[in-house]
Scaffold this active site. Structure first.
Site, PDB file in Angstrom:
ATOM      1  N   LYS A  11      -6.023  -1.713  -3.043  1.00 15.89           N
ATOM      2  CA  LYS A  11      -5.152  -2.623  -2.666  1.00 15.89           C
ATOM      3  C   LYS A  11      -5.609  -3.788  -1.255  1.00 15.89           C
ATOM      4  CE  LYS A  11      -1.017  -1.650  -3.748  1.00 15.89           C
ATOM      5  NZ  LYS A  11      -0.982  -0.094  -3.528  1.00 15.89           N
ATOM      6  N   ARG A  86       7.842  -3.251  -5.629  1.00 13.84           N
ATOM      7  CA  ARG A  86       7.598  -1.952  -5.341  1.00 13.84           C
ATOM      8  C   ARG A  86       8.333  -1.356  -6.711  1.00 13.84           C
ATOM      9  NH1 ARG A  86       3.854  -0.653  -0.816  1.00 13.84           N
ATOM     10  NH2 ARG A  86       3.704   1.278  -0.560  1.00 13.84           N
ATOM     11  N   ARG A 131      -8.735   8.693   3.720  1.00 15.52           N
ATOM     12  CA  ARG A 131      -8.653   6.924   4.569  1.00 15.52           C
ATOM     13  C   ARG A 131      -8.225   6.777   6.106  1.00 15.52           C
ATOM     14  NH1 ARG A 131      -4.783   2.346   1.695  1.00 15.52           N
ATOM     15  NH2 ARG A 131      -3.105   4.380   2.430  1.00 15.52           N
ATOM     16  N   ARG A 164      -4.190   7.208   8.625  1.00 12.83           N
ATOM     17  CA  ARG A 164      -1.799   6.518   8.377  1.00 12.83           C
ATOM     18  C   ARG A 164      -1.027   7.776   8.852  1.00 12.83           C
ATOM     19  NH1 ARG A 164      -1.596   2.153   4.386  1.00 12.83           N
ATOM     20  NH2 ARG A 164       0.164   3.757   3.834  1.00 12.83           N
ATOM     21  N   ARG A 175       4.502   9.761  -1.990  1.00 11.49           N
ATOM     22  CA  ARG A 175       4.854   8.807  -2.357  1.00 11.49           C
ATOM     23  C   ARG A 175       3.671   8.397  -3.335  1.00 11.49           C
ATOM     24  NH1 ARG A 175      -0.139   7.164   1.515  1.00 11.49           N
ATOM     25  NH2 ARG A 175       0.098   5.010   1.384  1.00 11.49           N
TER      26      ARG A 175
HETATM   27  P1  AMP Z   1       2.030   0.907   1.716  1.00  9.37           P
HETATM   28  O1  AMP Z   1       1.079   0.453   3.046  1.00  9.37           O
HETATM   29  O2  AMP Z   1       1.921   0.071   1.437  1.00  9.37           O
HETATM   30  O3  AMP Z   1       1.360   2.508   1.082  1.00  9.37           O
HETATM   31  O4  AMP Z   1       3.055   1.385   2.169  1.00  9.37           O
HETATM   32  C1  AMP Z   1       3.279   2.589   2.622  1.00  9.37           C
HETATM   33  C2  AMP Z   1       5.087   3.032   2.964  1.00  9.37           C
HETATM   34  O5  AMP Z   1       6.228   1.410   3.429  1.00  9.37           O
HETATM   35  C3  AMP Z   1       5.939   3.363   1.768  1.00  9.37           C
HETATM   36  O6  AMP Z   1       5.529   4.645   1.713  1.00  9.37           O
HETATM   37  C4  AMP Z   1       7.375   3.241   1.849  1.00  9.37           C
HETATM   38  O7  AMP Z   1       7.696   3.432   3.089  1.00  9.37           O
HETATM   39  C5  AMP Z   1       7.435   1.760   2.750  1.00  9.37           C
HETATM   40  N1  AMP Z   1       7.051  -0.063   2.473  1.00  9.37           N
HETATM   41  C6  AMP Z   1       5.945  -0.828   1.570  1.00  9.37           C
HETATM   42  N2  AMP Z   1       6.244  -0.742   0.873  1.00  9.37           N
HETATM   43  C7  AMP Z   1       7.211  -1.186   0.524  1.00  9.37           C
HETATM   44  C8  AMP Z   1       8.166  -2.408  -0.485  1.00  9.37           C
HETATM   45  N3  AMP Z   1       7.893  -2.930  -1.638  1.00  9.37           N
HETATM   46  N4  AMP Z   1       9.247  -1.487  -0.730  1.00  9.37           N
HETATM   47  C9  AMP Z   1       9.926  -0.270  -0.028  1.00  9.37           C
HETATM   48  N5  AMP Z   1       8.682   0.129   1.192  1.00  9.37           N
HETATM   49  C10 AMP Z   1       7.696  -0.017   1.165  1.00  9.37           C
END
Ligand code: AMP
Length: 231
Positions: A11, A86, A131, A164, A175
């Site tokens: 994404k 989400r 990644r 990360r 996740r």
């Molecule tokens: P991502 O980089 O999108 O994978 O997000 C990393 C982490 O941030 C996720 O595993 C969640 O802990 C938190 N996070 C990101 N976006 C959201 C969201 N829309 N709702 C809740 N937690 C989020």
């Protein structure tokens, strides 16, 4: 537009390409949250532990953060949401936001085009553990599928790449579980509204971009509420 799919589906990579093509901002809730953690804000302090465990941050905190970002002037022509919504609660909040019902003097917008990335589970694991990202320009690479010319060094600005924290194996499982339980139901939510398009996220990066651009153009020319293409 909303990019929907499991972590590691591509994404973020695709969002950066759409940004360049349509000149609209990418709003990545993961990036916004990581920035809050790095700056030690109140939101960052609340979110840090949950993110480290791979759990979702509570809806009200994320919705407020997104609302503050979406009312900024650069979002007026449109925006790409990467990693948001989400949960169904977040999607319902976004519907109210887009209808102009959250803030005073807010203009309603068109409903979003929603792109669902379909990806094989094993390639997700490979993408997540491989990644690496550039801390300076944000570009995302992968040691298996999209390596840099010099190992661990950004092709664009020469910064040393980082992994990360939550791309560690033990966090990845959490996740993916959060995705299956809380985020996957959103595909049905948007399908019912006739705004969902599937793309094959296992194809190469260029082919996925082509599919996304086609979807955007189809929806631009289709009346709201019309089911448009997609598998
Ligand atoms: P991502 O980089 O999108 O994978 O997000 C990393 C982490 O941030 C996720 O595993 C969640 O802990 C938190 N996070 C990101 N976006 C959201 C969201 N829309 N709702 C809740 N937690 C989020």
């Amino acid at each position: 537009m909303i990019l929907l799919g499991p972590p590691g589906a591509g994404k973020g990579t695709q969002a950066k390409r759409i940004v360049e093509r349509y000149d609209i901002p990418q709003i990545s809730t993961g990036d916004l949250l990581r920035d809050n953690v790095a700056r030690g804000t109140e939101l960052g302090r609340k979110a840090k532990e949950m993110m480290a465990r791979g759990e979702l941050v509570p809806d009200d905190l994320v919705n407020r953060m997104v609302g503050e970002r979406l009312v900024q002037a650069d979002c007026a022509r449109g925006f790409i949401l990467d990693g948001f919504p989400r949960t169904v609660v977040q999607a319902q909040w976004l519907d109210r936001f887009l209808a102009g019902k959250i803030f005073e003097n807010q203009k309603p917008c068109d409903p979003p085009v929603v792109v669902q990335f379909d990806v094989d589970y094993n390639s997700l694991l490979e993408r997540l553990t491989g990644r690496r990202s550039c801390p300076t320009c944000g570009r995302i690479y992968n040691i298996h599928t999209q390596p840099t010319r010099v190992p661990d060094v950004c092709d664009v600005d020469g910064s040393k790449l980082v992994m990360r924290n939550d791309d560690r194996r033990e966090v990845i499982a959490e996740r993916l579980k959060a995705y299956e339980l809380q985020t996957r139901p959103l595909a049905a939510y948007y399908r019912r509204r006739g705004r969902l398009v599937h793309v094959d996220g296992d194809l190469d990066v260029d082919s996925v971009t082509v599919q996304i651009v086609e979807a955007i153009e189809r929806f631009r020319n289709a009346p709201v509420g019309t089911e448009s293409g997609g598998a």
